[in-house]
Enzyme design. Sequence first.
Site, PDB file in Angstrom:
ATOM      1  N   ASP A  45      87.789  71.607  -7.127  1.00  0.00           N
ATOM      2  CA  ASP A  45      87.228  72.913  -7.517  1.00  0.00           C
ATOM      3  C   ASP A  45      88.236  73.689  -8.359  1.00  0.00           C
ATOM      4  OD1 ASP A  45      88.768  73.056  -5.209  1.00  0.00           O
ATOM      5  OD2 ASP A  45      87.486  74.490  -4.167  1.00  0.00           O
TER       6      ASP A  45
ATOM      7  N   ASP B  62      82.971  62.068 -13.435  1.00  0.00           N
ATOM      8  CA  ASP B  62      81.765  62.316 -14.229  1.00  0.00           C
ATOM      9  C   ASP B  62      81.703  63.784 -14.622  1.00  0.00           C
ATOM     10  OD1 ASP B  62      79.175  61.895 -15.354  1.00  0.00           O
ATOM     11  OD2 ASP B  62      78.292  62.724 -13.523  1.00  0.00           O
TER      12      ASP B  62
ATOM     13  N   LYS C 186      89.185  66.109  -3.031  1.00  0.00           N
ATOM     14  CA  LYS C 186      88.684  67.233  -2.214  1.00  0.00           C
ATOM     15  C   LYS C 186      89.152  66.954  -0.789  1.00  0.00           C
ATOM     16  CE  LYS C 186      86.178  70.976  -1.533  1.00  0.00           C
ATOM     17  NZ  LYS C 186      86.527  72.299  -2.093  1.00  0.00           N
TER      18      LYS C 186
ATOM     19  N   TYR D 160      78.163  57.142  -5.647  1.00  0.00           N
ATOM     20  CA  TYR D 160      77.177  56.482  -6.506  1.00  0.00           C
ATOM     21  C   TYR D 160      76.654  55.196  -5.874  1.00  0.00           C
ATOM     22  CZ  TYR D 160      78.089  59.239 -10.755  1.00  0.00           C
ATOM     23  OH  TYR D 160      78.177  60.237 -11.691  1.00  0.00           O
TER      24      TYR D 160
ATOM     25  N   ASP E 187      82.565  65.840 -18.594  1.00  0.00           N
ATOM     26  CA  ASP E 187      81.652  66.707 -19.361  1.00  0.00           C
ATOM     27  C   ASP E 187      82.338  68.050 -19.613  1.00  0.00           C
ATOM     28  OD1 ASP E 187      79.626  64.742 -19.277  1.00  0.00           O
ATOM     29  OD2 ASP E 187      78.060  66.210 -18.794  1.00  0.00           O
TER      30      ASP E 187
HETATM   31  C1  IPM Z   1      78.040  59.004 -17.389  1.00  0.00           C
HETATM   32  C2  IPM Z   1      76.644  59.287 -16.899  1.00  0.00           C
HETATM   33  C3  IPM Z   1      76.285  58.342 -15.768  1.00  0.00           C
HETATM   34  C4  IPM Z   1      77.261  58.608 -14.619  1.00  0.00           C
HETATM   35  C5  IPM Z   1      74.849  58.427 -15.252  1.00  0.00           C
HETATM   36  C6  IPM Z   1      73.837  58.327 -16.353  1.00  0.00           C
HETATM   37  C7  IPM Z   1      74.596  57.383 -14.213  1.00  0.00           C
HETATM   38  O1  IPM Z   1      76.510  60.615 -16.522  1.00  0.00           O
HETATM   39  O2  IPM Z   1      78.339  57.858 -17.750  1.00  0.00           O
HETATM   40  O3  IPM Z   1      78.843  59.942 -17.470  1.00  0.00           O
HETATM   41  O4  IPM Z   1      77.042  59.537 -13.834  1.00  0.00           O
HETATM   42  O5  IPM Z   1      78.225  57.872 -14.516  1.00  0.00           O
HETATM   43 MN    MN Z   2      78.193  61.856 -17.097  1.00  0.00          MN
END
Ligand code: IPM
Ligand code: MN
Length: 350
Positions: free
Chosen positions: A219, A243, A187, A142, A247
């Site tokens: 993975d 990240d 990884k 990032y 999710d």
């Molecule tokens: C999160 C988001 C952010 C990240 C983006 C919007 C920069 O996806 O906080 O999970 O990737 O950290």
């Molecule tokens: Mn995110």
Amino acid sequence: MNINFTYLPGDGIGPEVGAAAMAVLEAMAQKFGHTLETEEHLVGGAAIDALSSPLPDETYASCEKTGAILLGAVGGPKWDHLKGADRPELGSLLPLRKNLNLYANIRPCKPYPALLDRAPLKRERLEGTDFVVMRELTGGIYFGDKGRDEAGAYDVCRYSAMEVERIAVKAFDLAMQRKKKVTSVDKSNVLETSRLWRETVIKVAARYPEVELQHLLVDAMTMHMLTHAQDFDVILTENMFGDILTDEASVLAGSMGVIPSASLSDGSTGMYEPIHGSAPDIAGQGKANPLAMILSAAWMLRLSFGLDAEAASIEAGVEAALEAGQITGDLGGSLSTSQTGDWIAEYVKN
Ligand code: IPM
Ligand code: MN
Ligand code: NAD
């Protein structure tokens, strides 16, 4: 007490889930005899539109001053044509995290009993799951050099040993208060940063003989998380893997709308935000689930202000809403965002 914090609603569903969380915070203040000193500021796309900057000086100054930040979400299709630091995400979220040194991002996954039969996965995949992802938040791909050249584009991934060590310490410290297991995800079969990651984590682990250390490749981890999530306690990983994996964890938890997060530094500064984004596909329709934002507000009370009972009362309100089915459509309920917030606010008051 006087609860002085910075409130950054942001874009898309950010202001919607933010309003619900503010209603709950107001109820909490009334119930417990506190005052809210809210400093509301523009951030992200909303700040670009109004003030031509994703992170206006006054917004950043307030964050620095209060050291307690509640953020909705930033970004959306309207600003997708923008490049680099002109974008809401790169121009606001990333500098907030970096400049405030919020390197430890904590994201919990503990499916609520009331959701075991509402989640997309089978009950037996979820029951007993209780892990926390310790995501490194201020390093890695990032924040490396990025750009374009004649041939194409590049994003550099760098980690210093110090950056890996300090997040590993956070993970092991947390594991000591929990089930005493750290799963480090990397990884290292391909990436040099991951080889440094693994070596450093092994060194830190030597200082915590009581904690079991496991290494998994990212993975394979995506598969393990969906097949035996119960095996995990603290999952330690770098910025981008964290990240993506969180999710994925939201599928176990029931929805993108239920996982809060805290981003912490070594000092007292903390930023609290749901893990989800601005959800342009449902923005403006009252459909957004506010629970992740409400839980983020509760974490702010606990971690930035030491208000344990207040945080617990909000968390109890969230649990009660789930048990009573007083929830939004993503979880099979029929309430709007604001109705859900109001229901929890009422619960907290009584
Ligand atoms: C999160 C988001 C952010 C990240 C983006 C919007 C920069 O996806 O906080 O999970 O990737 O950290
Ligand atoms: Mn995110
Ligand atoms: P997203 O998290 O916004 O949405 C992904 C999916 O989950 C969508 O279908 C959305 O409707 C659903 N969803 C998300 N939050 C929900 C909620 N509270 N209740 C019900 N459903 C919910 O991810 P995306 O669509 O990939 O990204 C949209 C924008 O948000 C992008 O500009 C992205 O950069 C930004 N983003 C910002 C943050 C942040 O500010 N912390 C985090 C992630 C994404």
